[in-house]
Design an enzyme around this catalytic site. Structure first.
Site, PDB file in Angstrom:
ATOM      1  N   LYS A  83      38.978  35.370  47.857  1.00  0.00           N
ATOM      2  CA  LYS A  83      40.239  35.972  47.398  1.00  0.00           C
ATOM      3  C   LYS A  83      41.402  35.082  47.791  1.00  0.00           C
ATOM      4  O   LYS A  83      41.493  34.623  48.930  1.00  0.00           O
ATOM      5  CB  LYS A  83      40.435  37.349  48.045  1.00  0.00           C
ATOM      6  CG  LYS A  83      41.619  38.123  47.460  1.00  0.00           C
ATOM      7  CD  LYS A  83      41.256  38.687  46.118  1.00  0.00           C
ATOM      8  CE  LYS A  83      42.435  39.375  45.443  1.00  0.00           C
ATOM      9  NZ  LYS A  83      43.377  38.417  44.815  1.00  0.00           N
ATOM     10  N   LYS A 107      43.326  35.961  56.995  1.00  0.00           N
ATOM     11  CA  LYS A 107      44.220  37.050  56.589  1.00  0.00           C
ATOM     12  C   LYS A 107      43.436  38.259  56.082  1.00  0.00           C
ATOM     13  O   LYS A 107      43.725  39.401  56.467  1.00  0.00           O
ATOM     14  CB  LYS A 107      45.176  36.541  55.503  1.00  0.00           C
ATOM     15  CG  LYS A 107      46.284  37.512  55.131  1.00  0.00           C
ATOM     16  CD  LYS A 107      47.156  36.974  54.008  1.00  0.00           C
ATOM     17  CE  LYS A 107      47.817  35.656  54.384  1.00  0.00           C
ATOM     18  NZ  LYS A 107      48.725  35.184  53.318  1.00  0.00           N
ATOM     19  N   LYS A 119      41.886  29.525  47.711  1.00  0.00           N
ATOM     20  CA  LYS A 119      43.235  29.172  47.284  1.00  0.00           C
ATOM     21  C   LYS A 119      43.136  28.015  46.292  1.00  0.00           C
ATOM     22  O   LYS A 119      42.123  27.307  46.243  1.00  0.00           O
ATOM     23  CB  LYS A 119      44.091  28.740  48.476  1.00  0.00           C
ATOM     24  CG  LYS A 119      45.579  29.004  48.289  1.00  0.00           C
ATOM     25  CD  LYS A 119      45.908  30.475  48.509  1.00  0.00           C
ATOM     26  CE  LYS A 119      47.413  30.703  48.595  1.00  0.00           C
ATOM     27  NZ  LYS A 119      47.727  32.081  49.000  1.00  0.00           N
TER      28      LYS A 119
END
Length: 434
Positions: A83, A107, A119
């Site tokens: 994610k 995170k 990312k």
């Protein structure tokens, strides 16, 4: 796909670049040393699972063809699907994507989400292209990535210079590549979509709200509130704007703001909404706004204030400018805005730092709610979403603050401790295949 070049654990031409990656590795290694993380788990987490570089041609409005380079780094998926956002910026490269993907792993783990970290983006200045060109670039990028993303594998979201429209184009392109019977079941391949296209009410303000809420919660621990607090914001995009909105509503005032075009200062306060309206009419830059006086860019961090919110690029607070910072509290709206050496200097001076993996986690938490909403065929209103966000972020904050206080460690070290411990437990319990 033939357009996708997979590079495992190494950079282009075998070169390991420096920059944000050096910073995130310092943070990781210090936390792993302090926590005594399992050595085998530590080896795994030191590397990305997959690193993808895609090059794809797109026809421009004038008929010429340009070839673009895009990236997607999938760091770790031990807790769930990859994610993380996709950004369109000229600083996007493999090194930046590696660092940002690793931060996303920490995170999502800290927030207790069933996700890993990823990312990526395109090395591009989006202001140089028309909306029609950006649509074709986005759709072609999605096509190039399509075999490597998916609603249960890797779920992109908006980031710097991408938005709900970008995600709508991506979702439509991806769904169009599925068999007709499967298209509606793949709507949650991305999050951050427009509400009319399966998006979540309140997703636009979620990251900025998290920045505001963690500031508010920390001040409350010190017996303070936000009334008359002075804050400065670096980066007046989605995150900086919404953080400023919520802070201003609680009686704080924005005394300085900076973007790539200008730095503005007014000790009596710069109207957040007036500046936002100006930006909407002037290509999203603050240059030309009549409120406040102009400061030299290098003087931004030296402005007298209580709260500093770096919400732009990484590595903005360095050992060279950290000593200039007057704020007693830094809230990291951006990913990796504070270099390791600068953080040590600031902490020695008594400055508190709310770390990025906690401070700006509202965006990925809201993305999780959107993903659930799409999977379950539900619709939540704004009030429900904001209540869920407040509960989730507040729970994470309390865990980090309590660990920081009980162990006498920084908020960042506490946040890393919680995040890494959750991932370590997953590996220890499942073992390593085969």
């Amino acid at each position: 796909m033939s357009e996708v070049k997979k590079i495992i654990r190494r950079g282009l031409n075998g070169k390991v670049q420096q920059g944000m990656m050096r910073n995130v590795m310092k943070q990781f290694n210090e936390a792993a040393d302090f926590l005594g993380i399992n050595s085998n788990v530590r080896k795994i987490l030191s590397h990305s699972n997959n690193e993808l570089v895609v090059r794809f041609p797109v026809r421009m409005d004038n008929g010429e063809v340009e070839v673009f380079t895009g990236y997607r780094v999938q760091h770790n998926n031990s807790l769930g699907p990859y994610k993380g956002g996709l950004r369109y910026h000229k600083t996007v490269d493999l090194d930046a994507a590696r660092a940002l993907a690793m931060w996303m792993t920490w995170k999502t783990s800290l927030a207790g989400l069933p996700y890993g970290g990823a990312k990526g983006g395109i090395q591009i200045d989006p202001s140089a292209y028309s909306p029609a060109e950006l649509e074709r670039i986005t759709r072609r990028f999605t096509y190039a990535l399509a075999d490597n993303i998916g609603p249960d594998h890797d779920i992109p979201a908006p980031d710097m210079n991408t938005n709900d429209q970008t995600m709508a184009w991506m979702a439509d392109t991806y769904m169009s590549m599925r068999p007709p019977a499967e298209r509606s079941a793949n709507q949650h391949v991305v999050t951050g979509k427009p509400s009319a296209s399966g998006g979540l009410e309140g997703r636009d303000r979620a990251t900025g709200y998290g920045v505001f809420l963690t500031i508010k919660l920390l001040l409350e621990k010190k017996g303070q509130d936000l009334k008359d607090k002075r804050f400065i914001v670096q980066g007046f995009g989605n995150v900086g704007y919404w953080a400023a909105v919520f802070l201003e509503r609680m009686g704080a005032r924005m005394v300085a703001v900076q973007d790539a075009s200008k730095t503005l200062y007014d000790d009596s306060g710069i109207s957040v909404e007036e500046l936002h309206e100006f930006c909407l009419k002037n290509k999203s830059v603050i240059n030309g706004f009549s409120g406040g006086s102009t400061l030299k860019d290098k003087d931004f961090f030296s402005v007298e204030c209580d709260i500093c919110i770096p919400a732009a690029l990484g590595n903005q607070i360095t050992k060279e400018n950290a000593f200039e910072i007057k704020a007693s509290l830094i809230a990291e709206g951006a990913n990796g805005p504070t270099e390791d050496a600068a953080e040590k200097l600031l902490i020695s001076r008594g400055t508190q730092i709310i770390p990025d993996i906690l401070c700006n986690s509202g965006g990925v938490i809201a993305s999780y709610y959107e993903w659930l909403q799409n999977r379950n065929g539900e619709l939540w209103n704004m009030e429900e979403v904001m209540e869920k966000l407040e509960r989730k972020i507040s729970a994470s904050f309390e865990k980090v603050y309590d660990l920081s206080t009980s162990e006498g460690i920084s908020l960042r070290m506490a946040a890393y401790g919680i995040a890494l411990n959750r991932i370590e437990n997953a590996y220890v319990q499942r073992g390593i295949f085969p």
